[in-house]
Structure formats: structure tokens, C-alpha cells
Scaffold this motif. Structure first.
Motif, short mmCIF file in Angstrom:
data_model
loop_
_atom_site.label_atom_id
_atom_site.label_comp_id
_atom_site.label_asym_id
_atom_site.label_seq_id
_atom_site.Cartn_x
_atom_site.Cartn_y
_atom_site.Cartn_z
N GLU A 32 94.92 43.99 7.03
CA GLU A 32 96.17 44.69 6.71
C GLU A 32 97.30 43.70 6.43
OE1 GLU A 32 95.37 48.76 9.30
OE2 GLU A 32 97.09 47.49 9.79
N ASN A 33 97.36 42.64 7.25
CA ASN A 33 98.40 41.63 7.04
C ASN A 33 98.21 40.93 5.70
OD1 ASN A 33 99.68 42.11 9.44
ND2 ASN A 33 98.61 40.47 10.57
N VAL A 34 96.96 40.55 5.41
CA VAL A 34 96.69 39.87 4.14
C VAL A 34 96.97 40.82 2.97
CG1 VAL A 34 94.85 38.89 2.69
CG2 VAL A 34 95.04 38.23 5.11
N ALA A 35 96.55 42.10 3.12
CA ALA A 35 96.76 43.07 2.06
C ALA A 35 98.25 43.35 1.85
CB ALA A 35 96.01 44.37 2.40
N SER A 36 98.99 43.44 2.94
CA SER A 36 100.44 43.69 2.78
C SER A 36 101.14 42.49 2.14
CB SER A 36 101.11 44.07 4.10
OG SER A 36 100.99 43.01 5.02
N GLU A 37 100.73 41.29 2.51
CA GLU A 37 101.31 40.09 1.88
C GLU A 37 100.93 40.04 0.38
OE1 GLU A 37 101.07 37.29 5.88
OE2 GLU A 37 99.95 36.69 4.11
N SER B 258 103.30 49.55 5.63
CA SER B 258 103.10 51.00 5.77
C SER B 258 102.33 51.55 4.58
CB SER B 258 104.45 51.70 5.95
OG SER B 258 105.17 51.69 4.72
N ALA B 259 102.58 50.99 3.38
CA ALA B 259 101.83 51.44 2.21
C ALA B 259 100.34 51.07 2.33
CB ALA B 259 102.43 50.84 0.94
N VAL B 260 100.08 49.86 2.78
CA VAL B 260 98.68 49.43 2.96
C VAL B 260 98.00 50.27 4.03
CG1 VAL B 260 97.24 47.52 3.80
CG2 VAL B 260 98.99 47.11 2.08
N LYS B 261 98.75 50.54 5.11
CA LYS B 261 98.19 51.35 6.20
C LYS B 261 97.87 52.75 5.70
CE LYS B 261 99.02 50.62 10.62
NZ LYS B 261 99.78 50.29 11.76
N ALA B 262 98.69 53.29 4.87
CA ALA B 262 98.45 54.63 4.34
C ALA B 262 97.23 54.65 3.43
CB ALA B 262 99.70 55.12 3.58
N VAL B 263 97.03 53.58 2.68
CA VAL B 263 95.86 53.51 1.79
C VAL B 263 94.59 53.32 2.59
CG1 VAL B 263 94.76 52.15 -0.03
CG2 VAL B 263 97.18 52.72 -0.19
#
Length: 162
Positions: free
Chosen positions: A129-134, A155-160
Motif C-alpha cells: 500500500e505504501n509503495v502503491a500510494s507513493e 486512501s485511494a489505494v486502500k479503496a482499490v
């Protein structure tokens, strides 16, 4: 008759000596030795009868011992079978207890491993999630030129991912 008188004169002394010798033999052998031989035969017969009686008694005792021995053998065999069955049951019970203990240990280790795996999975997901959000922040900046905060991207990555 002169022939008969001649026979008597010729053989009279021989008849006399023959009767004397046979008489002596009769008294010596018949009276002296036969009674001893009869006594020996009776003693031998008595000894044989006693020996046969003793053998019969010994055989009866041996039969009794064999019967008693077979009873004792059967009792010992039954006792041995009972002990073997008890030992077998105890061994099965012990094996079952060891198996239950091993199952409990394996279940505990499996639960610990699953907990460790869940922690590792959660940690990996957090890392992803951290890598994806970055990456999302960088992609949005490069593609649209807009600035997105790290919290919005997270939050967008978490929702996906949910």
C-alpha cells in the motif's frame, strides 16, 4: 523160562545201580535243588510283580503330574494372554495419548505459524500500500501535473485494494 532168568542174572546188578543212581539224583536234585529253584522263581516273580506295581504307581503319579502340569500350563497361558492383552491396551492408550499430545503441539505450532503468516501478510500489504500510494502520487504528478497528498493517495489505494 531160562531166557528171562538169564536176563535177570545179567542185568540185575545194573538195575540195582541204575535205581540207586536215579534215587540219589532224585533226592539230590528233586528234593534239594528244585525247592531252591522254586524259591528263586517265586522271588523273581514277586520282584517282577513288585516292580510292575511300582511302575504302575509311578505312571499314575506321572499322569497326575502331567495333568497338574497341563492345568498349571493352561493357567499360566491364560495369565500370559491376559497380561499381553493388558499391555497391548496400555500401549494403545499410551500411543493415543502421545498422538493427542503431538496433535496438540502441531496445532499450536500451526496456529503460531498462521499468526506469523498473517502478520507477515499484513506487513507486506502495508508495504504494498505504501509503495502503491507513493507510485500513485508520482503517476498522478507526471500524468496530470496535479499534486496529490500522500493521505489522499493512500486512501485511494486502500479503496482499490479492498
Amino acid at each position: 523160562m531160562p531166557q528171562i532168568a538169564q536176563i535177570l542174572e545179567t542185568y540185575a546188578s545194573q538195575f540195582f545201580w541204575m535205581l540207586l543212581v536215579f534215587g540219589i539224583l532224585y533226592f539230590v536234585i528233586g528234593r534239594g535243588m528244585v525247592s531252591k529253584i522254586d524259591a528263586n522263581v517265586e522271588a523273581r516273580d514277586r520282584k517282577i510283580a513288585d516292580d510292575l506295581a511300582a511302575a504302575e504307581k509311578a505312571r499314575a503319579e506321572a499322569d497326575g503330574l502331567v495333568a497338574g502340569g497341563s492345568d498349571a500350563l493352561n493357567a499360566a497361558r491364560g495369565e500370559a494372554q491376559a497380561k499381553a492383552a493388558a499391555a497391548k491396551a496400555k500401549g494403545a492408550k499410551d500411543a493415543e495419548a502421545r498422538l493427542a499430545k503431538a496433535d496438540a503441539e502441531i496445532s499450536a505450532k500451526l496456529a503460531a505459524a498462521e499468526a506469523d503468516l498473517a502478520k507477515a501478510r499484513a506487513k507486506a500489504m502495508a508495504g504494498i500500500e505504501n509503495v502503491a500510494s507513493e507510485a500513485a502520487v508520482d503517476i498522478v504528478a507526471k500524468v496530470s501535473g496535479a499534486k496529490v497528498s500522500a493521505a489522499q493517495a493512500a486512501s485511494a489505494v486502500k479503496a482499490v485494494l479492498s
